[in-house]
Design a protein around this motif. Structure first.
Motif, PDB file in Angstrom:
ATOM      1  N   PRO A   1       0.821  -1.215   0.000  1.00 42.38           N
ATOM      2  CA  PRO A   1       0.000   0.000   0.000  1.00 42.38           C
ATOM      3  C   PRO A   1       0.856   1.266   0.000  1.00 42.38           C
ATOM      4  CG  PRO A   1      -0.166  -1.162   2.091  1.00 42.38           C
ATOM      5  CD  PRO A   1       0.544  -2.074   1.165  1.00 42.38           C
ATOM      6  N   ALA A   2       0.388   2.280  -0.714  1.00 41.48           N
ATOM      7  CA  ALA A   2       1.145   3.530  -0.847  1.00 41.48           C
ATOM      8  C   ALA A   2       1.098   4.362   0.426  1.00 41.48           C
ATOM      9  CB  ALA A   2       0.601   4.333  -2.022  1.00 41.48           C
ATOM     10  N   THR A   3       0.039   4.227   1.199  1.00 40.20           N
ATOM     11  CA  THR A   3      -0.075   4.939   2.471  1.00 40.20           C
ATOM     12  C   THR A   3      -0.177   3.921   3.601  1.00 40.20           C
ATOM     13  OG1 THR A   3      -2.483   5.081   2.257  1.00 40.20           O
ATOM     14  CG2 THR A   3      -1.191   6.929   1.416  1.00 40.20           C
ATOM     15  N   THR A   4       0.218   4.321   4.799  1.00 39.25           N
ATOM     16  CA  THR A   4       0.300   3.384   5.914  1.00 39.25           C
ATOM     17  C   THR A   4      -1.079   2.878   6.322  1.00 39.25           C
ATOM     18  OG1 THR A   4       2.270   4.501   6.737  1.00 39.25           O
ATOM     19  CG2 THR A   4       1.087   3.096   8.288  1.00 39.25           C
ATOM     20  N   VAL A   5      -1.173   1.570   6.493  1.00 41.42           N
ATOM     21  CA  VAL A   5      -2.392   0.890   6.897  1.00 41.42           C
ATOM     22  C   VAL A   5      -2.207   0.397   8.329  1.00 41.42           C
ATOM     23  CG1 VAL A   5      -3.935  -1.044   6.437  1.00 41.42           C
ATOM     24  CG2 VAL A   5      -2.865   0.180   4.530  1.00 41.42           C
ATOM     25  N   LYS A   6      -3.187   0.641   9.156  1.00 40.66           N
ATOM     26  CA  LYS A   6      -3.094   0.282  10.575  1.00 40.66           C
ATOM     27  C   LYS A   6      -3.829  -1.037  10.825  1.00 40.66           C
ATOM     28  CE  LYS A   6      -3.441   2.714  15.025  1.00 40.66           C
ATOM     29  NZ  LYS A   6      -3.804   4.017  15.626  1.00 40.66           N
ATOM     30  N   LEU A   7      -3.152  -1.948  11.506  1.00 37.90           N
ATOM     31  CA  LEU A   7      -3.780  -3.243  11.787  1.00 37.90           C
ATOM     32  C   LEU A   7      -3.596  -3.616  13.244  1.00 37.90           C
ATOM     33  CD1 LEU A   7      -1.570  -5.789  12.114  1.00 37.90           C
ATOM     34  CD2 LEU A   7      -1.371  -5.478   9.651  1.00 37.90           C
ATOM     35  N   MET A   8      -4.503  -4.466  13.738  1.00 36.97           N
ATOM     36  CA  MET A   8      -4.395  -5.023  15.088  1.00 36.97           C
ATOM     37  C   MET A   8      -4.259  -6.528  14.979  1.00 36.97           C
ATOM     38  SD  MET A   8      -6.937  -4.791  18.366  1.00 36.97           S
ATOM     39  CE  MET A   8      -6.653  -5.761  19.848  1.00 36.97           C
ATOM     40  N   PHE A   9      -3.322  -7.080  15.744  1.00 37.91           N
ATOM     41  CA  PHE A   9      -3.103  -8.516  15.787  1.00 37.91           C
ATOM     42  C   PHE A   9      -3.524  -9.030  17.161  1.00 37.91           C
ATOM     43  CE2 PHE A   9       0.387 -12.037  15.432  1.00 37.91           C
ATOM     44  CZ  PHE A   9      -0.597 -12.988  15.198  1.00 37.91           C
ATOM     45  N   ILE A  10      -4.588  -9.831  17.196  1.00 39.19           N
ATOM     46  CA  ILE A  10      -5.095 -10.444  18.421  1.00 39.19           C
ATOM     47  C   ILE A  10      -4.410 -11.802  18.557  1.00 39.19           C
ATOM     48  CG2 ILE A  10      -7.141 -11.313  19.602  1.00 39.19           C
ATOM     49  CD1 ILE A  10      -8.796  -9.389  17.769  1.00 39.19           C
ATOM     50  N   HIS A  11      -3.614 -11.984  19.630  1.00 37.20           N
ATOM     51  CA  HIS A  11      -2.820 -13.211  19.723  1.00 37.20           C
ATOM     52  C   HIS A  11      -2.437 -13.498  21.163  1.00 37.20           C
ATOM     53  CE1 HIS A  11       0.982 -11.149  20.649  1.00 37.20           C
ATOM     54  NE2 HIS A  11       0.626 -10.215  19.775  1.00 37.20           N
ATOM     55  N   HIS A  12      -1.809 -14.669  21.336  1.00 40.51           N
ATOM     56  CA  HIS A  12      -1.149 -15.049  22.584  1.00 40.51           C
ATOM     57  C   HIS A  12       0.306 -15.387  22.274  1.00 40.51           C
ATOM     58  CE1 HIS A  12      -4.978 -16.053  25.165  1.00 40.51           C
ATOM     59  NE2 HIS A  12      -4.741 -14.762  25.054  1.00 40.51           N
ATOM     60  N   SER A  13       0.833 -16.476  22.844  1.00 36.61           N
ATOM     61  CA  SER A  13       2.279 -16.684  22.861  1.00 36.61           C
ATOM     62  C   SER A  13       2.885 -16.990  21.502  1.00 36.61           C
ATOM     63  CB  SER A  13       2.633 -17.790  23.857  1.00 36.61           C
ATOM     64  OG  SER A  13       1.915 -18.976  23.577  1.00 36.61           O
ATOM     65  N   THR A  14       2.244 -17.824  20.671  1.00 37.87           N
ATOM     66  CA  THR A  14       2.846 -18.075  19.361  1.00 37.87           C
ATOM     67  C   THR A  14       2.884 -16.801  18.534  1.00 37.87           C
ATOM     68  OG1 THR A  14       0.745 -18.841  18.431  1.00 37.87           O
ATOM     69  CG2 THR A  14       2.222 -20.515  19.312  1.00 37.87           C
ATOM     70  N   GLY A  15       1.853 -15.989  18.664  1.00 42.35           N
ATOM     71  CA  GLY A  15       1.857 -14.696  17.987  1.00 42.35           C
ATOM     72  C   GLY A  15       2.937 -13.778  18.512  1.00 42.35           C
ATOM     73  N   SER A  16       3.234 -13.877  19.819  1.00 46.66           N
ATOM     74  CA  SER A  16       4.303 -13.070  20.413  1.00 46.66           C
ATOM     75  C   SER A  16       5.642 -13.369  19.748  1.00 46.66           C
ATOM     76  CB  SER A  16       4.411 -13.346  21.912  1.00 46.66           C
ATOM     77  OG  SER A  16       3.205 -13.042  22.579  1.00 46.66           O
ATOM     78  N   TYR A  17       5.922 -14.659  19.592  1.00 43.75           N
ATOM     79  CA  TYR A  17       7.184 -15.046  18.942  1.00 43.75           C
ATOM     80  C   TYR A  17       7.183 -14.657  17.465  1.00 43.75           C
ATOM     81  CZ  TYR A  17       8.364 -17.818  23.077  1.00 43.75           C
ATOM     82  OH  TYR A  17       8.669 -18.218  24.348  1.00 43.75           O
ATOM     83  N   TRP A  18       6.063 -14.795  16.818  1.00 45.13           N
ATOM     84  CA  TRP A  18       5.980 -14.516  15.380  1.00 45.13           C
ATOM     85  C   TRP A  18       6.203 -13.027  15.100  1.00 45.13           C
ATOM     86  CZ3 TRP A  18       0.986 -15.111  11.959  1.00 45.13           C
ATOM     87  CH2 TRP A  18       1.351 -15.118  10.602  1.00 45.13           C
ATOM     88  N   ILE A  19       5.623 -12.163  15.921  1.00 46.68           N
ATOM     89  CA  ILE A  19       5.674 -10.723  15.647  1.00 46.68           C
ATOM     90  C   ILE A  19       7.031 -10.124  15.996  1.00 46.68           C
ATOM     91  CG2 ILE A  19       4.875  -9.850  17.904  1.00 46.68           C
ATOM     92  CD1 ILE A  19       3.343  -8.722  14.595  1.00 46.68           C
TER      93      ILE A  19
END
Length: 303
Positions: free
Chosen positions: A51-69
Motif C-alpha cells: 500500500p502507498a499509504t500506511t495501513v493500521k492493523l491489530m493482531f489479536i494473539h497469545h504466545s505463538t503470535g508473540s514469537y511470530w511478531i
C-alpha cells in the motif's frame, strides 16, 4: 480473486529461496507432489504492490503470535512486525491482560470458542481503537492515526485439537460472518491455529484448515463480501514442502505428498522445546503470509 501487478514478485521469490529452501531444512516445493483433494488455488492474480499509504492493523494473539511478531535487531525471531512495517502496515496488538472494557481481561480469551465474544458491536469498537503494543513496541513507521483497518486474529496451538468432530468449529466460524458482512469497511484475517507436536485429531484438524482456506467450496464459498481471509498458518508449519503463499500472484494452499517428515504429515514440523513454533518456522510463515496480506488488502480495497 484475480488482479495483477507483479512488481513485488522478485522480492517474494527471494523470500521463498531464503526461508523455504535453505532455512526450512528441506527442498523447494518445485519438486513436491501435492494432493489435489487438499490443495487450493485461487482464481485471481493478486496485486502484490505494498500500500502507498500506511495501513493500521491489530493482531489479536497469545504466545505463538508473540514469537511470530518479534522483530528486533538483536531478537529477530519470526520477524513479522518488521516485515509488516517494511510493507507499510503499522502494528497494534492484544495479548494476555488486554482489556476491551475495563477489567474484562478479554485478551486472555482467544480460543476458537471465544471469538463470538469479540466480533460484536459492543466489543469491536475497542478493537478498532486499540493502540496497545505488547510484543512489538518498536514500529519502524509512524502511527498514521485513526482506527485499525485490518483485524488479524489467532488462537493458540491447543486449538489444533478439534476432538472427534469439526462441526462445532464450523458453526463458530460461520457465526462470525454476519458481523464481518455488516462491517465491510474493515478487513478480517483469520490466522488458522498452529499445529501441536502431537495432535490426536490430526486428520480432522487438516480437514478444518483446508475448509477455512478454500474460498470455492469452504468457509467463505457463499460469503458475498471481499473483506475476510484465512491464512493457513497450520499448514505452513507442518512441513517445509507445505505452503500457503502467492505463486506469481496466484494464491496457493499446497498440501504436499513429498514431505520431509512423512511420519507426521499433519503435526508441527518446527518445534522448540514444546509446541511453540521455532524461529525457522515463523520466518517461513512471515515470508509466505506478508505477500498474501498485501494481495488480499489490494483486492479488498479495489472491490
Amino acid at each position: 480473486m484475480r488482479i495483477v501487478n507483479l512488481s513485488y514478485a522478485a522480492i517474494l521469490s527471494a523470500f521463498f529461496v531464503l526461508f523455504c529452501c535453505a532455512g526450512c531444512g528441506g527442498g523447494s516445493s518445485s519438486g513436491a507432489l501435492s494432493s489435489p483433494a487438499d490443495d487450493y488455488t485461487g482464481a485471481e492474480t493478486l496485486d502484490m504492490t505494498p500500500p502507498a499509504t500506511t495501513v493500521k492493523l491489530m493482531f489479536i494473539h497469545h504466545s505463538t503470535g508473540s514469537y511470530w511478531i518479534r522483530s528486533g535487531d538483536n531478537d529477530p525471531w519470526g520477524g513479522l512486525g518488521r516485515e509488516l512495517n517494511d510493507n507499510n502496515f503499522y502494528v497494534t496488538e492484544s495479548d494476555y491482560g488486554w482489556d476491551a472494557e475495563i477489567g474484562d481481561n478479554l485478551g486472555d480469551r482467544t480460543d476458537t470458542v471465544n471469538w463470538p465474544e469479540w466480533f460484536n458491536d459492543t466489543t469491536m469498537p475497542y478493537v478498532y481503537q486499540n493502540a496497545s503494543h505488547f510484543d512489538y513496541p518498536d514500529n519502524t513507521i509512524a502511527d498514521p492515526g485513526g482506527e485499525n483497518e485490518i483485524i488479524m486474529f489467532k488462537s493458540c496451538y491447543p486449538n489444533s485439537e478439534v476432538g472427534d468432530s469439526i462441526d462445532d468449529e464450523k458453526d463458530i466460524y460461520n457465526s462470525l460472518l454476519s458481523y464481518f458482512e455488516a462491517h465491510a469497511d474493515k478487513m478480517f484475517v483469520l490466522i488458522i491455529p498452529p499445529p501441536e507436536i502431537t495432535i490426536s485429531s490430526a486428520a480432522l484438524t487438516r480437514e478444518l484448515s483446508n475448509w477455512l482456506v478454500d474460498r470455492d467450496n469452504g468457509w467463505l464459498a457463499d460469503y458475498a463480501e471481499t473483506n475476510v481471509y484465512a491464512f493457513n498458518y497450520y499448514n505452513v508449519l507442518t512441513d517445509p514442502n507445505n505452503h500457503h503463499w502467492l505463486n506469481d500472484g496466484i494464491e496457493e494452499n499446497i498440501v504436499s505428498t513429498d514431505l520431509i517428515d512423512p511420519a507426521h504429515p499433519d503435526e508441527l514440523y518446527y518445534p522448540t522445546g514444546d509446541s511453540h513454533p521455532s524461529s525457522e518456522g515463523h520466518q517461513k510463515a512471515t515470508a509466505e503470509f506478508v505477500p498474501l496480506l498485501i494481495g488480499w488488502y489490494n483486492f479488498w480495497v479495489n472491490n
